[in-house]
Scaffold this motif. Structure first.
Motif, PDB file in Angstrom:
ATOM      1  N   LYS A  17       0.852  -1.188   0.000  1.00 31.36           N
ATOM      2  CA  LYS A  17       0.000   0.000   0.000  1.00 31.36           C
ATOM      3  C   LYS A  17       0.893   1.244   0.000  1.00 31.36           C
ATOM      4  N   SER A 219      -6.513   6.635  -3.712  1.00 33.58           N
ATOM      5  CA  SER A 219      -7.452   5.628  -4.211  1.00 33.58           C
ATOM      6  C   SER A 219      -8.844   5.887  -3.653  1.00 33.58           C
ATOM      7  N   GLN A 220      -9.828   5.526  -4.446  1.00 30.22           N
ATOM      8  CA  GLN A 220     -11.207   5.655  -4.004  1.00 30.22           C
ATOM      9  C   GLN A 220     -11.748   4.279  -3.673  1.00 30.22           C
ATOM     10  N   GLU A 221     -12.424   4.173  -2.543  1.00 29.42           N
ATOM     11  CA  GLU A 221     -13.008   2.890  -2.142  1.00 29.42           C
ATOM     12  C   GLU A 221     -14.235   2.583  -3.001  1.00 29.42           C
ATOM     13  N   PHE A 222     -14.411   1.292  -3.273  1.00 34.39           N
ATOM     14  CA  PHE A 222     -15.598   0.856  -4.006  1.00 34.39           C
ATOM     15  C   PHE A 222     -16.728   0.624  -3.009  1.00 34.39           C
ATOM     16  N   LEU A 223     -17.851   1.283  -3.222  1.00 35.83           N
ATOM     17  CA  LEU A 223     -19.001   1.152  -2.324  1.00 35.83           C
ATOM     18  C   LEU A 223     -20.131   0.434  -3.051  1.00 35.83           C
ATOM     19  N   LYS A 233     -18.691   9.013  -1.796  1.00 34.49           N
ATOM     20  CA  LYS A 233     -17.341   8.932  -2.350  1.00 34.49           C
ATOM     21  C   LYS A 233     -16.369   8.924  -1.185  1.00 34.49           C
ATOM     22  N   TYR A 235     -12.356   7.856   0.270  1.00 39.03           N
ATOM     23  CA  TYR A 235     -10.974   7.581  -0.105  1.00 39.03           C
ATOM     24  C   TYR A 235     -10.351   6.509   0.775  1.00 39.03           C
ATOM     25  N   ALA A 236      -9.354   5.811   0.213  1.00 39.38           N
ATOM     26  CA  ALA A 236      -8.622   4.784   0.960  1.00 39.38           C
ATOM     27  C   ALA A 236      -7.738   5.449   2.013  1.00 39.38           C
ATOM     28  N   LYS A 237      -7.634   4.802   3.165  1.00 44.81           N
ATOM     29  CA  LYS A 237      -6.843   5.347   4.269  1.00 44.81           C
ATOM     30  C   LYS A 237      -6.069   4.236   4.961  1.00 44.81           C
ATOM     31  N   THR A 238      -5.018   4.629   5.657  1.00 49.92           N
ATOM     32  CA  THR A 238      -4.257   3.698   6.481  1.00 49.92           C
ATOM     33  C   THR A 238      -3.754   4.447   7.708  1.00 49.92           C
ATOM     34  N   HIS A 250      -4.302   2.031  -2.977  1.00 49.15           N
ATOM     35  CA  HIS A 250      -4.375   0.581  -2.892  1.00 49.15           C
ATOM     36  C   HIS A 250      -3.176  -0.037  -3.617  1.00 49.15           C
TER      37      HIS A 250
END
Length: 344
Positions: A17, A219-223, A233, A235-238, A250
């Motif tokens: 990632k 990256s955008q998460e798929f919902l 909408k 966004y990916a996070k960590t 991702h």
């Protein structure tokens, strides 16, 4: 050579990632956070006023003036920050030398022989340099590639460090010095792809000069479904070591960019495609390697035994050979299904 009922290759390129952050003066990693925003977007879609046959719908003028409320996440460079970093790791393994699973011993031997001859004739160097250029030119930054300047540093387990001061320039026209850097990193990648005796890691960091409060695109998460009260909408996070959340790419998005190397699909190819069995061109919504063209992976892999014979005669590796090996490096399930056998 015909495909067997069970054929599988494990991927050879495994990115991690990618983490977005900015550094404080003491070198501490600080998060880049998202904002949640309510918008009043205008109704401007074709289907709002037209049917599929271009006939107009029965709408009043007022109907098209109403707004379309949206609740989304956005991300911008924090105030006062003029430099951000994006970092990820890449593991490279020699998994394309032979299938992970193969239900036909003869086919396994043919594919192993092809990979060996490809290696002996320097084929992996070509793949290695293509992957290296994508890493060093910042292809994996996607929309964030447009900024005030990007430098990229790559540290490897061979105790080497590769640096590019202007990634944008490299992606257009590489200098003699940059070409040398690409070649050296490409050689390391080629060795890792073809040497099963050791594992190879690279640590890649892009340092980006940004404009004031510039928008950032992680990256955008798929919902699957839209939930009431939650953004549509996301966004990916960590998490950083501090426990704070920061935006991220991702691993699959990073991998897709590294594998944008297939310009073998046509003699006059104007863009490199992500390595794919059917040459999917998402920008133009077309398969550049449609089976009817006889240049798709499943058609070409049947020539593996012929490729071995050709490489025995001379060391000329063709574009089709490079492409087939690139797909095997990507990995995947390539077997023939029982239904397809019945249909022939």
């Amino acid at each position: 050579m015909k495909l067997c009922n069970n054929l599988n290759y494990t991927r050879s390129l495994s990115p991690g990632k990618a983490v977005f952050y900015y550094e404080s003066k003491d070198g501490q990693m600080n998060p880049i956070k998202c904002e949640q925003t309510h918008l009043r977007a205008p109704k401007a879609g074709f289907s709002e006023a037209f049917n599929s046959d271009y006939s107009t719908k029965n709408t009043a003028p007022q109907d098209l003036s109403f707004s379309n409320p949206q609740f989304i996440e956005e991300c911008y460079v924090p105030v006062g920050i003029d430099e951000i970093k994006i970092r990820f790791s890449l593991r490279i393994e020699a998994n394309s030398l032979q299938p992970d699973k193969c239900s036909d011993i003869q086919i396994r031997e043919i594919l192993q022989a092809f990979a060996t001859k490809y290696k002996e004739n320097g084929g992996y160097q070509e793949l290695g340099e293509r992957y290296a250029k994508n890493l060093l030119s910042g292809t994996w930054l996607w929309r964030n590639e447009h900024n005030l300047g990007t430098s990229i540093s790559i540290k490897t387990t061979s105790n080497q460090e590769f640096n590019i001061d202007n990634a944008f320039k490299l992606s257009r026209k590489a200098s003699a010095k940059d070409k040398k850097t690409i070649s050296k990193l490409g050689s390391e990648i080629a060795s890792a792809l073809s040497d099963p005796e050791h594992y190879y890691f690279a640590d890649i960091t892009a340092t980006i000069n940004v404009a004031f409060c510039q928008e950032i695109h992680p990256s955008q998460e798929f919902l699957d479904t839209k939930e009431k009260g939650k953004p549509s909408k996301v966004y990916a996070k960590t998490s950083l070591q501090t426990g704070e959340k920061t935006i991220a790419f991702h691993a699959q998005k990073i991998g897709a960019a590294i594998q944008l190397i297939d310009d073998w699909w046509d003699e006059d190819a104007d863009i490199p495609l992500r390595v794919n069995e059917f040459g999917a061109d998402h920008h133009n919504v077309i398969a550049r390697r449609h089976p009817s063209h006889r240049n798709d992976f499943y058609t070409l892999i049947q020539n593996a035994d012929n490729y071995c014979a050709q490489l025995d005669e001379n060391s000329n590796i063709t574009d089709d050979m490079h492409y087939v090996m690139a797909v095997l490096v990507k990995g995947g399930l390539f077997q023939k299904s029982a239904s397809s056998k019945k249909g022939k």
